[in-house]
Design a protein around this motif. Structure first.
Motif, mmCIF file in Angstrom:
data_model
loop_
_atom_site.group_PDB
_atom_site.id
_atom_site.type_symbol
_atom_site.label_atom_id
_atom_site.label_comp_id
_atom_site.label_asym_id
_atom_site.label_seq_id
_atom_site.Cartn_x
_atom_site.Cartn_y
_atom_site.Cartn_z
ATOM 1 N N HIS A 36 -5.712 5.429 -9.816
ATOM 2 C CA HIS A 36 -4.953 4.865 -8.643
ATOM 3 C C HIS A 36 -3.556 4.260 -9.406
ATOM 4 N N LEU A 37 -2.444 4.779 -8.771
ATOM 5 C CA LEU A 37 -1.263 4.450 -9.346
ATOM 6 C C LEU A 37 -0.413 3.847 -8.174
ATOM 7 N N ALA A 38 -0.683 3.878 -6.942
ATOM 8 C CA ALA A 38 0.176 3.741 -5.801
ATOM 9 C C ALA A 38 0.308 2.125 -5.881
ATOM 10 N N TRP A 39 1.782 1.799 -5.731
ATOM 11 C CA TRP A 39 2.042 0.554 -5.835
ATOM 12 C C TRP A 39 3.393 0.312 -5.084
ATOM 13 N N LEU A 40 3.712 -0.790 -4.379
ATOM 14 C CA LEU A 40 4.823 -0.967 -3.529
ATOM 15 C C LEU A 40 5.530 -1.992 -4.014
ATOM 16 N N PHE A 41 6.792 -2.125 -4.653
ATOM 17 C CA PHE A 41 7.441 -2.968 -5.173
ATOM 18 C C PHE A 41 8.430 -3.581 -3.912
ATOM 19 N N GLN A 42 8.895 -3.071 -3.488
ATOM 20 C CA GLN A 42 9.798 -3.692 -2.205
ATOM 21 C C GLN A 42 9.076 -3.489 -0.761
ATOM 22 N N PRO A 43 9.542 -4.330 0.146
ATOM 23 C CA PRO A 43 10.603 -5.021 0.115
ATOM 24 C C PRO A 43 10.236 -6.466 -0.366
ATOM 25 N N THR A 44 11.022 -6.996 -1.403
ATOM 26 C CA THR A 44 10.513 -8.340 -2.117
ATOM 27 C C THR A 44 10.681 -9.674 -1.092
ATOM 28 N N HIS A 45 11.464 -9.349 0.079
ATOM 29 C CA HIS A 45 11.616 -10.547 0.860
ATOM 30 C C HIS A 45 10.589 -10.379 1.920
ATOM 31 N N ARG A 46 9.715 -9.806 1.639
ATOM 32 C CA ARG A 46 8.416 -9.388 2.704
ATOM 33 C C ARG A 46 7.034 -9.391 1.935
ATOM 34 N N PRO A 47 6.634 -10.359 1.267
ATOM 35 C CA PRO A 47 5.542 -10.193 0.433
ATOM 36 C C PRO A 47 4.298 -9.836 1.253
ATOM 37 N N ASP A 48 4.202 -10.086 2.675
ATOM 38 C CA ASP A 48 3.304 -9.857 3.236
ATOM 39 C C ASP A 48 3.133 -8.226 3.302
ATOM 40 N N LEU A 49 4.150 -7.347 3.336
ATOM 41 C CA LEU A 49 4.071 -5.981 3.240
ATOM 42 C C LEU A 49 3.579 -5.555 2.106
ATOM 43 N N THR A 50 4.293 -5.824 0.916
ATOM 44 C CA THR A 50 3.619 -5.647 -0.588
ATOM 45 C C THR A 50 2.356 -5.745 -0.674
ATOM 46 N N TRP A 51 1.790 -7.311 -0.249
ATOM 47 C CA TRP A 51 0.367 -7.603 -0.210
ATOM 48 C C TRP A 51 -0.574 -6.418 0.386
ATOM 49 N N GLU A 52 -0.132 -6.035 1.501
ATOM 50 C CA GLU A 52 -0.859 -5.185 2.283
ATOM 51 C C GLU A 52 -1.044 -3.794 1.599
ATOM 52 N N ALA A 53 0.068 -3.326 1.046
ATOM 53 C CA ALA A 53 -0.136 -2.129 0.419
ATOM 54 C C ALA A 53 -0.629 -2.090 -0.991
ATOM 55 N N ASN A 54 -0.437 -3.143 -1.754
ATOM 56 C CA ASN A 54 -0.817 -3.063 -3.005
ATOM 57 C C ASN A 54 -2.290 -3.862 -3.195
ATOM 58 N N VAL A 55 -2.696 -4.879 -2.461
ATOM 59 C CA VAL A 55 -4.150 -5.372 -2.692
ATOM 60 C C VAL A 55 -4.859 -4.753 -1.620
ATOM 61 N N HIS A 56 -4.562 -4.853 -0.346
ATOM 62 C CA HIS A 56 -5.500 -4.050 0.700
ATOM 63 C C HIS A 56 -5.266 -2.336 0.416
ATOM 64 N N GLY A 57 -4.513 -1.978 0.064
ATOM 65 C CA GLY A 57 -4.537 -0.538 -0.161
ATOM 66 C C GLY A 57 -5.300 -0.110 -1.447
ATOM 67 N N SER A 58 -5.310 -0.901 -2.426
ATOM 68 C CA SER A 58 -6.238 -0.854 -3.940
ATOM 69 C C SER A 58 -7.624 -0.925 -3.416
ATOM 70 N N LEU A 59 -7.975 -2.006 -2.569
ATOM 71 C CA LEU A 59 -9.235 -2.188 -2.055
ATOM 72 C C LEU A 59 -9.765 -0.817 -1.376
ATOM 73 N N ARG A 60 -9.062 -0.439 -0.505
ATOM 74 C CA ARG A 60 -9.421 0.790 0.153
ATOM 75 C C ARG A 60 -9.687 1.789 -0.475
ATOM 76 N N VAL A 61 -8.802 2.210 -1.611
ATOM 77 C CA VAL A 61 -8.995 3.187 -2.481
ATOM 78 C C VAL A 61 -10.145 3.020 -3.320
ATOM 79 N N PHE A 62 -10.680 1.718 -3.968
ATOM 80 C CA PHE A 62 -11.720 1.490 -4.630
ATOM 81 C C PHE A 62 -13.126 1.815 -3.724
ATOM 82 N N GLU A 63 -13.087 1.382 -2.477
ATOM 83 C CA GLU A 63 -14.197 1.507 -1.652
ATOM 84 C C GLU A 63 -14.262 3.014 -1.204
#
Length: 349
Positions: free
Chosen positions: A71-98
């Motif tokens: 699992h390498l996928a990670w979203l660095f931007q947009p830094t002005h929208r931390p809600d979007l990076t959280w969705e991709a990076n945290v929620h996305g990682s949990l979905r990959v693990f599950e």
């Protein structure tokens, strides 16, 4: 086709392209499945791209029958929208693990970061048992640290699944240089200016130092984590520490003392004006990063970096000057037409 089937998320970015190359070149690997929102038009040998988004698409079918998921996928931007990076990076990682657990995948290798570590103590080198609480003032370390906690719980719930975490320093390769300039410096910093003859001074900011690793060296460590019966965390970096003096020597420039209290407000103003994507919190994070001890990777993985810090950064700077980028949408450079790649330029690593 014999050999292991390995699934890689974020397969066409900086680390992903190197990991796919390393895995495809190993005779023990029979096939590689690259999961990416915008795949490149022409996959490498033994590789198949599957266009999936880890935040919303069903991943279980693509993972079923795999011997390992990287699992390498990670979203660095947009830094002005931390809600979007959280969705991709945290929620996305949990979905990959599950999805890996549901598909019965026996091995999971996750790319964490030095940014997950709590602040260091001077020049002390820390091993993998150093706390991983990140620096809460920036989205990147906050998300990396949170995913580490999620993976702790996931491992307890799935004791039969072998989980490995790689924690690299700053990762560079020539073909990713234009993408990294866009992600961290923004469009107003031409890469062509970063040549020794045009950089007369380097700001000497107290406490600014970090470790690097070449993408190919990190990919080799990931390959070893996939194919060897190891688990837990591994620090991956060159031993050399990059600081302002190191950069000044590399660029044949002179050092000029600049206090951090001057840098931060200037960076904050530029970020608020959308002139640079790097946040002031990320600057604070770098000043607090610990130096990593890589003894465990050397002893248990038999891993050694082929590229020194000077070679890694020198290649990165050449890539910035050339601006050519790599052959995937994510790594497209200023001299590459998106139509040649079969898709638009993305922001995932």
């Amino acid at each position: 086709m014999t050999g292991q089937r390995i699934v890689v998320t974020g397969a066409t970015g900086n680390l992903g392209t190197a990991v796919v190359r390393a895995l495809a070149a190993d005779p023990a690997v029979g096939s590689v499945v690259g999961i990416e929102r915008r795949p490149a038009a022409h996959p490498p040998p033994k590789t198949e791209y599957v266009p999936l988004d880890v935040t919303r698409d069903d991943l279980t079918l693509a993972l079923r029958g795999a011997d390992a998921v990287v699992h390498l996928a990670w979203l660095f931007q947009p830094t002005h929208r931390p809600d979007l990076t959280w969705e991709a990076n945290v929620h996305g990682s949990l979905r990959v693990f599950e999805a890996a657990a549901e598909a019965g995948v026996p091995t999971l290798v996750y790319a964490s970061s030095v940014g997950a570590y709590s602040p260091g103590e001077g020049d002390r080198r820390v091993a993998e048992d150093w706390p991983t609480h990140g620096w809460p003032a920036a989205a990147y370390p906050r998300e990396k640290a949170y995913v580490e906690r999620c993976l702790d719980a996931f491992e307890r719930e799935h004791p039969g699944l072998r989980a490995v975490r790689v924690r690299p320093g700053f990762v560079f390769q020539r073909s990713a240089s234009p993408e990294q300039r866009r992600l961290f410096a923004g469009p107003f910093v031409p890469g062509s200016l970063l040549r020794p003859s045009l950089v007369p001074v380097v700001p000497d900011v107290p406490g600014l130092r970090f470790q690097v690793v070449h993408s190919d060296d990190l990919a080799d460590a990931v390959r070893r984590c996939v194919l060897r019966p190891v688990s837990g965390a591994f620090n991956i970096a060159t031993d050399d520490v990059v600081d302002p003096a190191f950069l000044a020597s590399l660029l044949d420039a002179r050092l000029v003392p600049v206090p951090s209290w001057l840098v931060r407000p200037a960076l904050a103003a530029a970020w608020r004006l959308h002139l640079v994507p790097a946040t002031p919190g990320l600057f604070d994070t770098v000043l607090r990063l610990p130096l990593m001890d890589t003894t465990r990777a050397r002893s248990e993985l038999d891993w050694r970096p082929v590229h020194s810090a000077a070679e890694t950064l020198g290649e990165f700077l050449r890539g910035l000057r050339e601006g050519s980028g790599g052959g995937t949408p994510q790594l497209a450079g200023e001299n590459t037409r998106a139509s040649e790649l079969g898709s638009g330029v993305g922001q995932r690593p």
